[in-house]
Design a protein around this motif. Structure first.
Motif, short mmCIF file in Angstrom:
data_model
loop_
_atom_site.label_atom_id
_atom_site.label_comp_id
_atom_site.label_asym_id
_atom_site.label_seq_id
_atom_site.Cartn_x
_atom_site.Cartn_y
_atom_site.Cartn_z
N TRP B 225 -25.53 10.80 27.18
CA TRP B 225 -25.19 10.77 28.61
C TRP B 225 -25.81 9.48 29.15
CZ3 TRP B 225 -27.88 10.09 33.06
CH2 TRP B 225 -27.06 10.16 34.14
N THR B 226 -27.19 9.49 28.63
CA THR B 226 -27.85 8.29 29.29
C THR B 226 -27.30 6.84 29.17
OG1 THR B 226 -29.98 9.62 29.33
CG2 THR B 226 -30.30 7.05 29.28
N GLU B 227 -26.73 6.72 27.70
CA GLU B 227 -26.22 5.52 27.40
C GLU B 227 -24.85 5.37 28.15
OE1 GLU B 227 -24.92 4.79 23.19
OE2 GLU B 227 -24.01 2.78 24.25
N TYR B 229 -23.93 6.76 30.97
CA TYR B 229 -23.91 6.46 32.25
C TYR B 229 -24.50 5.39 32.88
CZ TYR B 229 -23.70 8.14 37.21
OH TYR B 229 -23.29 8.11 38.57
N THR B 230 -25.90 5.36 32.13
CA THR B 230 -26.80 4.21 32.66
C THR B 230 -26.55 2.86 32.01
OG1 THR B 230 -28.43 4.54 31.23
CG2 THR B 230 -28.33 5.74 33.26
#
Lengths: 547, 360
Positions: B225-227, B229-230
């Protein structure tokens, strides 16, 4: 006789630690994979190895680890020269900066590198996204310090007079370098290469983020099979592959070290360093500056920039937020996490140093018979294994071994520094061992003949020469413990998080505030690491005598 | 060479002592007592196993510790999958007394393996319990839930003169080619949730065909998710290249700056409803404490604390929500569902098929 008992005990203590907190958990978990329903079976192996994906994963792992190691070694040797053999103003700062990547959580590094190379990033036009080159670049980013420090540690105490003599006798600088310097440094280079290879081979998050989902490695597969599917049979098969790869790398490295290890002329004063001169040092300096600025500082700068980006432009808001719980995303203010990190890292450092010193002293002995030498070689390799074996395997192994009194440690805070020490210990040994091995045994013998007790020999010769190495090793161990995330995340306590855990949490939440705070916490971690390393550098040994 | 055994022994003894001291001191607090020990103090200890997103306000937790008098230890070994599988692995010597964070993609596994003991929670209204239950055995207690949905950078669509897509079918249309990024279903819980959403929408094995079309339309698979979304999403602080991302229906509420309407929106026809459960661990040393903790999670203070701390909706639906959630974090009124038992049975196979179809 008593001597032998003493040395056996010195080896047995760290070995017992390794056995209880590493070998036993790993062997138990992997063993479950061979006996899934009772009787022994190799079906899991057959299934895993008949899958084409498995072979691709193994190839990817080997290719990226080999390329990462070669690149880090080639770039790291000139760096070691510049940072450990020449004197220039601000050198301590550069030495400290070089280590910073080592403690950065891979989740943050993944974000930083990926943001640079995706199509909208500052380097987007280079088409580096999902390339092999960017994976290797990130591996060098993490491991450059390992080479610079391990090689630099030995280089800084090599007596330059041998080289000077050769050049006075007419050898060209190139010839001196290849025939005197490189062979003298070979043990440290082999040692560093082994470390870097193990780190690269078990790299997890960064490779998948930068390379894309198709860049699965042995490590990512083991994580997936164990944590998501609880397919212990498949995971065991891959763990064995991992052990074989790691074991082979360790054997190659120890052969290289054994064939090259020899007594060197060492010095513990600063006479080996000479002021920076353009004629001699310009080339390596340009290369090192390029690596430090382009490869290390550039991604770190993007982290700093994101930590300063607020809704209304640039500001220190995210840093101010660190004093709070970030509007509730964290259970404790970041300062408390800093305290937790410092406490556990200090405990882990003490543990790693004590055990690492014992291991190094034992392994650096030179037994008269072949069996003894082999045994010491094995002992040396055994302590490297925790770097190359998946944190998942160790973490899940803990659950089914350390689960009854007197060792029910599964929910104990003690496991965190122990896990960190397991990872830091090999680094301590790698820094100390080349220095110890290079001490001329005649020095010890002469001291003994002149009436020095073994304790005095140990203190006045071994420990004296180790002085500078110990400073380096302390810094290294502390930085490793501070940044360790793999094993720590399995043992994490939500109410007592460490700094990397906090960074991981914040980055994993939507919204500018959480993200900004996460980057600010990562910068804090980086600065903390630089300060610790800077201080460790200044730990000076008491001067020792040289011949 | 001369020897001085005394000096050597002293040195070794000193090192042993230092090692022992280091081991003893590094905890700072006493090590957890052996769980399962039949001493009278055992009932005063409670070990809570949670996923790594577990979080509650310090005051709320402190109040529980004070009110219950329990000596609470938290362990958070990983995501929902890791937690569930660790419980299964340690069936013979339970990891703790109570678990929180098993979601409906892993609930079936926990139930089938018998690692959760029956407990009928008092604090959850029957209607809410019924709406969110994992099965009829009443073992897992719903604590919170949320919708995993595609999020769109509405500002991007406005600037590029395109309509914001609404449905799963829109995502495979040529006009939305190369715009979507999703987390890997094999290495991310929301990624897995979206895979299950497509199973709910397209049926099994119809979802495989849908993903083949998504792939042909240029879906990007991020590690987590981090990659996604951010880094890759254009509507987050990362300002990435892709205006469509898999996230949560609540995410837009966190992109609100100074009270202005957020620049992103969730597509409510693309959602999977994720429910997070708590349960008494089978064989717990302190089952009463475990039940007390579950009631605590259902108490009004904790339920009201959940949105701000864990970004999920409280299971007790009468709980008042934060103002910006009411405005910008709507729930889907028709999320896709798949029974927990079916997920448990087929999940591993789905992930493997998904990996070979989409990742290759």
């Amino acid at each position: 006789m008593t001597r032998r008992v003493g040395w056996t005990l010195a080896g047995a203590i760290p070995l017992a630690f390794l056995a209880v907190f590493f070998a036993w958990p790993v062997a138990t978990l992997v063993g479950r994979g061979f006996f899934p329903d009772g009787p022994f079976t190799l079906d899991g192996f057959a299934q895993v190895f008949s899958d084409a994906r498995t072979w691709r994963v193994i190839r990817t792992t080997l290719a990226q680890a080999a390329a990462g190691t070669v690149a880090a070694v080639l770039l790291g040797i000139p760096g070691a020269w510049v940072l450990y053999r020449t004197r220039f103003p601000g050198r301590w700062l550069v030495r400290a900066i070089v280590t910073v990547p080592f403690v950065l959580p891979s989740v943050v590094v993944g974000v930083a590198f990926k943001s640079l190379v995706i199509s909208t990033g500052p380097l987007g036009h280079l088409g580096l996204d999902r390339s092999f080159a960017i994976i290797v670049a990130s591996l060098v980013f993490f491991n450059y310090a390992v080479v610079v420090r391990t090689v630099g540690g030995l280089w800084a105490s090599l007596d330059p007079r041998v080289e000077q003599a050769a050049s006075v006798l007419g050898a060209s600088p190139g010839r001196v370098f290849w025939t005197i310097t490189i062979p003298a440094l070979a043990p440290a280079i082999a040692s560093a290469a082994a470390l870097v290879f193990l780190f690269c081979a078990s790299a997890y998050g960064v490779v998948m983020v930068l390379g894309g989902a198709s860049y699965g490695t042995i490590e990512t597969e083991i994580w997936f099979l164990t944590t998501q599917l609880l397919d212990l049979t498949g995971a065991a098969a891959l763990s064995i592959v991992q052990l074989v790869v790691v074991g082979a790398a360790l054997i190659v490295s120890s052969r290289l070290q054994a064939s090259q290890a020899r007594a060197q002329r060492l010095r513990t004063d600063e006479s080996v360093e000479s002021p920076w001169t353009a004629r001699r040092d310009l080339g390596p300096t340009i290369l090192t500056a390029t690596v430090v600025v382009g490869l290390l500082l550039f991604p770190i700068a993007t982290l700093v920039q994101r930590s300063l980006t607020t809704a209304s432009g640039l500001g220190l808001d995210h840093y101010a937020n660190l004093a709070s719980t970030g509007g509730g995303t964290l259970s404790v203010p970041v300062w408390e996490a800093v305290g937790n990190s410092l406490r556990t890292a200090s405990a882990a450092t003490v543990l790693a140093l004590v055990l690492g010193l014992l291991v190094s002293l034992v392994v650096s002995r030179s037994p008269r018979n072949e069996v003894g030498r082999r045994a010491l070689g094995l002992l040396d390799a055994a302590f490297m294994l925790p770097l190359g074996v998946s944190a998942v395997t160790v973490g899940f192994g803990f659950l089914i071994t350390l689960n009854r009194p007197p060792l029910d440690l599964r929910s104990s805070l003690v496991l965190v520094p122990i896990a960190q020490a397991l990872v830091a210990l090999p680094l301590v040994v790698r820094v100390l061992l080349p220095v110890l091995r290079a001490i001329d045994p005649r020095l010890r013998e002469a001291a003994a003949v002149l009436g020095a007790s073994p304790g005095k020999v140990l203190r006045d010769i071994d420990l004296a020469f180790l002085g500078r190495g110990l400073g380096l090793a302390t810094g290294f161990a502390f930085a490793t413990a501070l940044g360790e995330f793999g094993a720590t995340s399995f043992l994490a306590r939500p109410d007592q998080p460490t700094l990397p855990v906090v960074v991981f949490r914040l980055i994993g939440r939507p919204g500018l505030e959480n993200q900004g705070m996460g980057f600010a916490a990562a910068v804090l971690l980086a600065v903390g690491c630089a300060v610790v390393m800077g201080l460790a550098e200044r730990m000076r040994p008491q001067e020792a005598m040289t011949w | 060479m001369s020897t001085n055994p005394k000096g050597r022994r002293a040195a070794v003894a000193a090192l042993v002592t230092v090692t022992a001291l280091a081991l003893a001191s590094c905890g700072g607090t006493p090590a957890a007592s052996p769980s399962g020990a039949s001493t009278s103090s055992a009932s005063q200890k409670l070990t809570v196993v949670t996923h790594d997103s577990f979080n509650l306000s310090e005051e709320v937790l402190a109040k529980f510790k004070a009110d219950s008098g329990l000596d609470v230890t938290f362990v958070a070994p990983g995501d929902a999958g890791t937690v569930t599988n660790q419980l299964v692995l340690t069936k013979d010597s339970p990891l703790g007394d109570v678990v929180f964070g098993i979601d409906n993609t892993f609930a079936g596994r926990a139930l089938a393996e018998g690692v959760i003991a029956p407990y009928a929670a008092q604090g959850l209204p029957a209607a809410d319990a019924d709406a969110l239950k994992a099965d009829d055995s009443g073992r897992l207690v719903p604590i919170d839930f949320g919708d995993v949905c595609i999020n769109a950078d509405t500002a991007w669509f406005e600037a590029n003169g395109k309509a914001v897509p609404a449905t799963l079918d829109d995502l495979v249309k040529p006009e939305y080619a190369d715009l979507l990024v999703v987390p890997n279903a094999a290495s991310s819980s929301p990624g897995l949730s979206f895979l299950v959403a497509t199973v709910g929408a397209k049926g099994d094995p119809g979802w495989v065909d849908y993903w083949t079309q998504l792939k042909a339309n240029g879906v990007l698979v991020a590690k987590d998710w981090t990659e996604a979304y951010t880094v890759q999403f254009s509507g987050s602080s990362g300002k990435g290249p892709r205006p469509l991302v898999l996230s949560y229906s609540t995410s837009p509420a966190f992109e609100v700056v100074d009270g202005a309407a957020p620049p992103t929106a969730s597509l409510l026809q693309t959602c999977f409803r994720q429910v997070e459960y708590a349960g008494v661990i089978e064989g717990a040393a302190n089952p009463e404490g475990a039940q007390e903790f579950i009631e605590f999670l259902l108490s009004p203070e904790v339920q009201a604390d959940i949105p701000g701390q864990m970004y999920m909706y409280p299971a007790v639906t009468s709980t008042e929500l934060p103002a910006e959630w009411v405005q910008y974090a709507p729930l889907s009124d028709a999320p896709f569902t798949v029974p927990a038992t079916e997920i448990a049975e087929k999940r591993d196979g789905w992930i493997r098929t998904w990996t070979s179809t989409v990742v290759g």
